[in-house]
Scaffold this motif. Structure first.
Motif, PDB file in Angstrom:
ATOM      1  N   GLY A 153       0.851  -1.187   0.000  1.00  0.00           N
ATOM      2  CA  GLY A 153       0.000   0.000   0.000  1.00  0.00           C
ATOM      3  C   GLY A 153       0.885   1.235   0.000  1.00  0.00           C
ATOM      4  O   GLY A 153       2.127   1.131   0.057  1.00  0.00           O
ATOM      5  N   ALA A 154       0.277   2.408  -0.065  1.00  0.00           N
ATOM      6  CA  ALA A 154       1.077   3.632  -0.142  1.00  0.00           C
ATOM      7  C   ALA A 154       1.858   3.857   1.153  1.00  0.00           C
ATOM      8  O   ALA A 154       3.097   3.963   1.130  1.00  0.00           O
ATOM      9  CB  ALA A 154       0.177   4.823  -0.459  1.00  0.00           C
ATOM     10  N   VAL A 155       1.186   3.887   2.301  1.00  0.00           N
ATOM     11  CA  VAL A 155       1.919   4.114   3.556  1.00  0.00           C
ATOM     12  C   VAL A 155       2.943   2.985   3.735  1.00  0.00           C
ATOM     13  O   VAL A 155       4.109   3.233   4.076  1.00  0.00           O
ATOM     14  CB  VAL A 155       0.975   4.166   4.776  1.00  0.00           C
ATOM     15  CG1 VAL A 155       1.786   4.368   6.061  1.00  0.00           C
ATOM     16  CG2 VAL A 155      -0.056   5.285   4.644  1.00  0.00           C
ATOM     17  N   GLY A 156       2.515   1.749   3.487  1.00  0.00           N
ATOM     18  CA  GLY A 156       3.401   0.596   3.679  1.00  0.00           C
ATOM     19  C   GLY A 156       4.663   0.694   2.840  1.00  0.00           C
ATOM     20  O   GLY A 156       5.768   0.412   3.321  1.00  0.00           O
ATOM     21  N   GLY A 157       4.527   1.112   1.583  1.00  0.00           N
ATOM     22  CA  GLY A 157       5.685   1.191   0.692  1.00  0.00           C
ATOM     23  C   GLY A 157       6.668   2.274   1.114  1.00  0.00           C
ATOM     24  O   GLY A 157       7.887   2.122   0.980  1.00  0.00           O
ATOM     25  N   TYR A 158       6.145   3.382   1.634  1.00  0.00           N
ATOM     26  CA  TYR A 158       7.047   4.439   2.132  1.00  0.00           C
ATOM     27  C   TYR A 158       7.700   4.012   3.443  1.00  0.00           C
ATOM     28  O   TYR A 158       8.877   4.278   3.687  1.00  0.00           O
ATOM     29  CB  TYR A 158       6.292   5.771   2.279  1.00  0.00           C
ATOM     30  CG  TYR A 158       5.887   6.332   0.934  1.00  0.00           C
ATOM     31  CD1 TYR A 158       6.858   6.603  -0.031  1.00  0.00           C
ATOM     32  CD2 TYR A 158       4.560   6.566   0.614  1.00  0.00           C
ATOM     33  CE1 TYR A 158       6.500   7.088  -1.290  1.00  0.00           C
ATOM     34  CE2 TYR A 158       4.197   7.049  -0.637  1.00  0.00           C
ATOM     35  CZ  TYR A 158       5.173   7.306  -1.579  1.00  0.00           C
ATOM     36  OH  TYR A 158       4.833   7.779  -2.825  1.00  0.00           O
ATOM     37  N   LEU A 159       6.928   3.317   4.275  1.00  0.00           N
ATOM     38  CA  LEU A 159       7.476   2.823   5.550  1.00  0.00           C
ATOM     39  C   LEU A 159       8.649   1.871   5.284  1.00  0.00           C
ATOM     40  O   LEU A 159       9.692   1.948   5.944  1.00  0.00           O
ATOM     41  CB  LEU A 159       6.338   2.128   6.298  1.00  0.00           C
ATOM     42  CG  LEU A 159       6.437   1.841   7.782  1.00  0.00           C
ATOM     43  CD1 LEU A 159       6.993   2.985   8.580  1.00  0.00           C
ATOM     44  CD2 LEU A 159       5.034   1.466   8.288  1.00  0.00           C
ATOM     45  N   LEU A 160       8.478   1.011   4.292  1.00  0.00           N
ATOM     46  CA  LEU A 160       9.560   0.077   3.939  1.00  0.00           C
ATOM     47  C   LEU A 160      10.820   0.834   3.544  1.00  0.00           C
ATOM     48  O   LEU A 160      11.918   0.550   4.039  1.00  0.00           O
ATOM     49  CB  LEU A 160       9.121  -0.753   2.734  1.00  0.00           C
ATOM     50  CG  LEU A 160       8.646  -2.176   2.955  1.00  0.00           C
ATOM     51  CD1 LEU A 160       8.193  -2.775   1.630  1.00  0.00           C
ATOM     52  CD2 LEU A 160       9.732  -3.026   3.569  1.00  0.00           C
ATOM     53  N   GLN A 161      10.654   1.809   2.642  1.00  0.00           N
ATOM     54  CA  GLN A 161      11.836   2.553   2.170  1.00  0.00           C
ATOM     55  C   GLN A 161      12.488   3.332   3.313  1.00  0.00           C
ATOM     56  O   GLN A 161      13.713   3.371   3.449  1.00  0.00           O
ATOM     57  CB  GLN A 161      11.432   3.545   1.085  1.00  0.00           C
ATOM     58  CG  GLN A 161      10.915   2.921  -0.189  1.00  0.00           C
ATOM     59  CD  GLN A 161      10.657   4.007  -1.246  1.00  0.00           C
ATOM     60  OE1 GLN A 161      11.575   4.634  -1.756  1.00  0.00           O
ATOM     61  NE2 GLN A 161       9.403   4.217  -1.579  1.00  0.00           N
ATOM     62  N   LEU A 162      11.654   3.980   4.126  1.00  0.00           N
ATOM     63  CA  LEU A 162      12.193   4.820   5.213  1.00  0.00           C
ATOM     64  C   LEU A 162      12.847   3.967   6.290  1.00  0.00           C
ATOM     65  O   LEU A 162      13.865   4.360   6.875  1.00  0.00           O
ATOM     66  CB  LEU A 162      11.070   5.680   5.806  1.00  0.00           C
ATOM     67  CG  LEU A 162      10.522   6.769   4.861  1.00  0.00           C
ATOM     68  CD1 LEU A 162       9.188   7.321   5.379  1.00  0.00           C
ATOM     69  CD2 LEU A 162      11.533   7.906   4.702  1.00  0.00           C
ATOM     70  N   ALA A 163      12.291   2.776   6.538  1.00  0.00           N
ATOM     71  CA  ALA A 163      12.895   1.887   7.544  1.00  0.00           C
ATOM     72  C   ALA A 163      14.253   1.409   7.059  1.00  0.00           C
ATOM     73  O   ALA A 163      15.229   1.366   7.813  1.00  0.00           O
ATOM     74  CB  ALA A 163      11.966   0.700   7.810  1.00  0.00           C
ATOM     75  N   ARG A 164      14.344   1.049   5.769  1.00  0.00           N
ATOM     76  CA  ARG A 164      15.630   0.608   5.215  1.00  0.00           C
ATOM     77  C   ARG A 164      16.669   1.713   5.357  1.00  0.00           C
ATOM     78  O   ARG A 164      17.808   1.476   5.748  1.00  0.00           O
ATOM     79  CB  ARG A 164      15.460   0.291   3.742  1.00  0.00           C
ATOM     80  CG  ARG A 164      15.577  -1.099   3.293  1.00  0.00           C
ATOM     81  CD  ARG A 164      16.719  -1.918   3.820  1.00  0.00           C
ATOM     82  NE  ARG A 164      16.336  -3.318   3.887  1.00  0.00           N
ATOM     83  CZ  ARG A 164      16.524  -4.108   4.942  1.00  0.00           C
ATOM     84  NH1 ARG A 164      17.092  -3.681   6.042  1.00  0.00           N
ATOM     85  NH2 ARG A 164      16.150  -5.354   4.927  1.00  0.00           N
ATOM     86  N   GLU A 165      16.246   2.942   5.034  1.00  0.00           N
ATOM     87  CA  GLU A 165      17.191   4.060   5.104  1.00  0.00           C
ATOM     88  C   GLU A 165      17.610   4.332   6.552  1.00  0.00           C
ATOM     89  O   GLU A 165      18.774   4.608   6.831  1.00  0.00           O
ATOM     90  CB  GLU A 165      16.556   5.323   4.511  1.00  0.00           C
ATOM     91  CG  GLU A 165      17.574   6.443   4.398  1.00  0.00           C
ATOM     92  CD  GLU A 165      16.936   7.795   4.163  1.00  0.00           C
ATOM     93  OE1 GLU A 165      15.936   8.131   4.824  1.00  0.00           O
ATOM     94  OE2 GLU A 165      17.464   8.538   3.329  1.00  0.00           O
ATOM     95  N   HIS A 166      16.647   4.212   7.484  1.00  0.00           N
ATOM     96  CA  HIS A 166      16.943   4.469   8.893  1.00  0.00           C
ATOM     97  C   HIS A 166      17.952   3.457   9.431  1.00  0.00           C
ATOM     98  O   HIS A 166      18.827   3.793  10.233  1.00  0.00           O
ATOM     99  CB  HIS A 166      15.640   4.394   9.693  1.00  0.00           C
ATOM    100  CG  HIS A 166      15.816   4.550  11.159  1.00  0.00           C
ATOM    101  ND1 HIS A 166      16.218   3.514  11.980  1.00  0.00           N
ATOM    102  CD2 HIS A 166      15.679   5.611  11.972  1.00  0.00           C
ATOM    103  CE1 HIS A 166      16.292   3.937  13.226  1.00  0.00           C
ATOM    104  NE2 HIS A 166      15.975   5.211  13.243  1.00  0.00           N
ATOM    105  N   GLY A 167      17.823   2.213   8.952  1.00  0.00           N
ATOM    106  CA  GLY A 167      18.652   1.139   9.478  1.00  0.00           C
ATOM    107  C   GLY A 167      17.836   0.288  10.442  1.00  0.00           C
ATOM    108  O   GLY A 167      17.373   0.786  11.467  1.00  0.00           O
TER     109      GLY A 167
END
Ligand SMILES: NC(=O)c1ccc[n+]([C@@H]2O[C@H](COP(=O)([O-])OP(=O)(O)OC[C@H]3O[C@@H](n4cnc5c(N)ncnc54)[C@H](OP(=O)(O)O)[C@@H]3O)[C@@H](O)[C@H]2O)c1
Length: 327
Positions: A153-167
């Motif tokens: 989903g939209a929120v889910g897809g951004y959460l995935l990217q942001l979590a990867r970037e955060h570490g």
């Protein structure tokens, strides 16, 4: 101007394209000529009369929480230098962005970086801002294992990217079709589980390869969140609850939290002082797009006149990322 108007709550056919007067800017307001309009799962709940914070108070009513466009009018007390500038309108109270022009408080018309197009800006918009807020609410330590529900989903897809970037440590995600599971893997998930299988939480321990789950990002609701508790790290595990795609609150007993020392954290983008918070989160995510650190997730671009079809696509769960309307 052309706008989508609801005369009654109901199915997607309740969205009717009509000619209505262009709004004028009241004191403290701007009018924006829209270039791209964002759709939300929550828009379908508003339309169906099921979304409490934004249930239409009176009918006929407009639909839509966000749009990007150019300021064409400024009201009393608003800097006229805003005229001609591109702004992202984010309405946290009320709705009505499915239109060629939108009036909004100047404080709700947020800057858009020059290098980011209007379709990309609105695709990122409120859902990526919410994803960043949800991520921060989890207070991740950089190595923890997480589970993201409905990751395509939209929120889910951004959460995935942001979590990867955060570490983070391991990312387990869920999605309902093979295409969506592949999409979630491409965005950074280590393992993606089919949440269409009723006992999918039973597959989580195997996906963790013997480890424990530190944080669950809960957006589906219903019975499954309670079934994940046994896989969570005792004493420090957290559930961040931010959505109810299944239209039911998560069935989590306080006694189960107590027994395992787990925490339940709520994130809501519409509480009293949220505009300030959403405004700064919105600026952060658009800056990430401008810097190439966050990928806009555009499912499709459809004409405003096809808002009904866009809502059917949302409700039939066919979208991957965000459906954008153009006037
Ligand atoms: N707290 C806040 O401030 C805030 C702000 C914005 C959004 N939200 C919430 O975040 C959630 C996601 O919103 P979104 O705009 O990202 O949604 P979206 O792009 O429409 O994605 C939703 C996806 O979730 C999956 N899903 C899983 N169970 C579902 C169910 N029972 N019904 C419908 N879809 C289901 C579907 O994909 P599959 O095919 O993979 O099942 C669907 O495509 C919603 O609950 C929304 O209300 C919260």
């Amino acid at each position: 101007m052309r706008a989508i108007v609801m005369h009654e709550v109901g199915g997607p056919e309740a969205l009717v394209l009509e000619e209505i007067p262009v709004p004028t800017a009241g004191p403290g307001e701007v009018v924006v000529r829209t270039e791209a309009i964002g759709t939300h799962f929550a828009d379908t709940e508003v339309r169906a009369g099921k979304y409490l914070p934004a249930r239409p108070e009176s009918l006929p009513a407009g639909v839509g929480f966000e749009a990007v466009g150019v300021v064409t009018e400024t009201g009393a007390g608003v800097d006229p230098a805003l005229l001609g500038r591109r702004r992202a309108v984010v309405l946290l109270a009320g709705a009505g962005t499915y239109a060629e022009y939108v009036a909004a408080p100047a404080a709700a018309a947020l800057p858009v970086p020059d290098g980011v197009g209007s379709v990309d800006a609105v695709a990122v918009g409120l859902q990526a801002a919410v994803a960043l807020g949800v991520l921060r609410a989890a207070r991740l330590d950089g190595s923890e294992s997480i589970l993201i529900e409905a990751a395509a989903g939209a929120v889910g897809g951004y959460l995935l990217q942001l979590a990867r970037e955060h570490g983070v440590g391991r990312i387990v995600a869920t999605a309902g079709t093979p295409e969506k599971r592949e999409h979630a893997r491409r965005l950074g998930a280590d393992v993606v589980i089919d949440h269409g299988v009723p006992d999918w939480p039973a597959r989580v321990p195997e996906a963790l390869d013997g480890g424990e789950l530190d944080v669950v990002f809960e957006s589906i609701g219903g019975a499954t969140a309670g079934q994940l508790l046994g896989a969570m790290t005792p004493a420090s595990g957290r559930i961040v609850f931010y959505g109810m795609l299944a239209a039911k609150p998560p069935e989590i007993a306080p006694t189960d939290l107590l027994a395992r020392g787990l925490s339940l954290i709520g994130f809501g983008g519409r509480a009293g002082t949220e505009l300030e918070r959403i405004r700064s989160l919105h600026a952060e995510v658009l800056d990430r797009v401008a810097a190439g650190r966050l990928r806009p997730l555009v499912d499709s671009v459809m004409p405003l006149a096809e808002a009904e079809a866009a809502h059917r696509r949302l409700e039939e769960r066919r979208g991957i990322g965000k459906i954008v309307l153009t006037p």
